[in-house]
Design a protein around this motif. Structure first.
Motif, PDB file in Angstrom:
ATOM      1  N   THR A  51       1.008  -1.158  -0.060  1.00  7.99           N
ATOM      2  CA  THR A  51      -0.182   0.253  -0.011  1.00  7.99           C
ATOM      3  C   THR A  51       1.061   1.265   0.157  1.00  7.99           C
ATOM      4  O   THR A  51       2.077   1.095   0.175  1.00  7.99           O
ATOM      5  CB  THR A  51      -1.037   0.093   1.277  1.00  7.99           C
ATOM      6  N   LYS A  52       0.346   2.371  -0.339  1.00  3.23           N
ATOM      7  CA  LYS A  52       0.876   3.697  -0.146  1.00  3.23           C
ATOM      8  C   LYS A  52       0.523   4.408   1.176  1.00  3.23           C
ATOM      9  O   LYS A  52       0.952   5.336   1.598  1.00  3.23           O
ATOM     10  CB  LYS A  52       1.058   4.462  -1.286  1.00  3.23           C
ATOM     11  N   CYS A  53      -0.696   3.926   1.907  1.00  2.54           N
ATOM     12  CA  CYS A  53      -1.161   4.655   2.918  1.00  2.54           C
ATOM     13  C   CYS A  53      -1.962   3.561   3.479  1.00  2.54           C
ATOM     14  O   CYS A  53      -2.977   2.773   3.384  1.00  2.54           O
ATOM     15  CB  CYS A  53      -2.200   5.589   2.727  1.00  2.54           C
ATOM     16  N   LYS A  56      -5.869   2.353   8.691  1.00  3.04           N
ATOM     17  CA  LYS A  56      -5.831   2.111  10.055  1.00  3.04           C
ATOM     18  C   LYS A  56      -5.523   0.444  10.203  1.00  3.04           C
ATOM     19  O   LYS A  56      -5.601  -0.192   9.151  1.00  3.04           O
ATOM     20  CB  LYS A  56      -7.579   2.295  10.811  1.00  3.04           C
ATOM     21  N   ILE A  57      -5.491  -0.085  11.300  1.00  6.29           N
ATOM     22  CA  ILE A  57      -4.994  -1.469  11.579  1.00  6.29           C
ATOM     23  C   ILE A  57      -6.166  -2.048  12.144  1.00  6.29           C
ATOM     24  O   ILE A  57      -6.419  -1.501  13.295  1.00  6.29           O
ATOM     25  CB  ILE A  57      -3.505  -1.594  12.181  1.00  6.29           C
ATOM     26  N   GLN A  58      -6.579  -3.301  11.986  1.00 10.32           N
ATOM     27  CA  GLN A  58      -7.454  -3.906  12.798  1.00 10.32           C
ATOM     28  C   GLN A  58      -7.166  -4.128  14.260  1.00 10.32           C
ATOM     29  O   GLN A  58      -5.816  -4.038  14.469  1.00 10.32           O
ATOM     30  CB  GLN A  58      -7.897  -5.264  12.106  1.00 10.32           C
ATOM     31  N   GLY A  69      -0.215   0.898  21.392  1.00  9.22           N
ATOM     32  CA  GLY A  69      -0.155   1.439  20.238  1.00  9.22           C
ATOM     33  C   GLY A  69       0.773   0.734  19.323  1.00  9.22           C
ATOM     34  O   GLY A  69       1.581  -0.478  19.670  1.00  9.22           O
ATOM     35  N   TRP A  70       0.971   1.222  17.890  1.00  6.12           N
ATOM     36  CA  TRP A  70       1.811   0.897  17.052  1.00  6.12           C
ATOM     37  C   TRP A  70       2.872   1.794  16.904  1.00  6.12           C
ATOM     38  O   TRP A  70       2.821   2.797  16.763  1.00  6.12           O
ATOM     39  CB  TRP A  70       0.914   0.473  15.499  1.00  6.12           C
ATOM     40  N   TYR A  71       4.322   1.041  16.678  1.00  4.74           N
ATOM     41  CA  TYR A  71       5.113   1.722  16.507  1.00  4.74           C
ATOM     42  C   TYR A  71       6.129   1.262  15.368  1.00  4.74           C
ATOM     43  O   TYR A  71       5.773  -0.124  14.768  1.00  4.74           O
ATOM     44  CB  TYR A  71       6.225   1.528  17.915  1.00  4.74           C
ATOM     45  N   THR A  72       6.950   2.044  14.804  1.00  4.99           N
ATOM     46  CA  THR A  72       7.680   1.370  13.654  1.00  4.99           C
ATOM     47  C   THR A  72       9.024   0.917  13.937  1.00  4.99           C
ATOM     48  O   THR A  72       9.911   0.655  13.047  1.00  4.99           O
ATOM     49  CB  THR A  72       7.881   2.696  12.461  1.00  4.99           C
ATOM     50  N   TYR A  85      -1.553   6.804   7.867  1.00  3.09           N
ATOM     51  CA  TYR A  85       0.026   6.827   7.900  1.00  3.09           C
ATOM     52  C   TYR A  85       0.409   6.445   6.558  1.00  3.09           C
ATOM     53  O   TYR A  85       0.240   5.554   5.879  1.00  3.09           O
ATOM     54  CB  TYR A  85       0.595   5.662   8.796  1.00  3.09           C
ATOM     55  N   GLU A  86       1.359   7.604   5.974  1.00  4.58           N
ATOM     56  CA  GLU A  86       1.766   7.408   4.615  1.00  4.58           C
ATOM     57  C   GLU A  86       2.873   6.474   4.646  1.00  4.58           C
ATOM     58  O   GLU A  86       3.933   6.895   5.466  1.00  4.58           O
ATOM     59  CB  GLU A  86       2.057   8.782   4.122  1.00  4.58           C
ATOM     60  N   VAL A  87       3.021   5.564   3.726  1.00  2.41           N
ATOM     61  CA  VAL A  87       4.314   4.829   3.696  1.00  2.41           C
ATOM     62  C   VAL A  87       5.064   5.079   2.764  1.00  2.41           C
ATOM     63  O   VAL A  87       4.686   5.333   1.628  1.00  2.41           O
ATOM     64  CB  VAL A  87       3.702   3.122   3.609  1.00  2.41           C
TER      65      VAL A  87
END
Length: 101
Positions: A51-53, A56-58, A69-72, A85-87
């Motif tokens: 994806t490019k964006c 949301k995440i399930q 939360g989610w972290y990179t 979130y733009e990938v």
């Protein structure tokens, strides 16, 4: 001669399939689509996708833990990710949990 024609047609078909493949680096670069993966650290899994964006995440759940939360990054430094979130490159999201008492 018939063999040569068949070989050329097969070669052209093969080249077309390779050029439109999701794994083609040129196609990935021009579409700005990157692989997004998830490390949930719980029984639930989330499949990777391109994806490019990420809108949301399930939701995920873990017994005896609260989702933080989610972290990179796997060390959970910095702020958690906000969505959408733009990938901009291949990215893995890591779920952070804290023990529930």
């Amino acid at each position: 001669m018939n063999f040569i024609k068949r070989f050329i047609v097969l070669f052209i078909v093969l080249m077309v399939v390779c050029s439109i493949s999701c794994e083609n680096p040129f196609l990935i670069e021009i579409t700005d689509m990157y692989t997004v993966s998830f490390e949930t650290d719980c029984p639930q899994t989330i499949e990777s996708y391109r994806t490019k964006c990420v809108e949301k995440i399930q939701a995920v759940q873990k017994t005896g833990a609260t989702f933080e939360g989610w972290y990179t990054n796997a060390s959970f430094t910095g702020a958690c990710v906000s969505f959408p979130y733009e990938v901009k490159k291949d990215t893995t999201f890591y779920a952070k949990w804290s023990k529930r008492y």
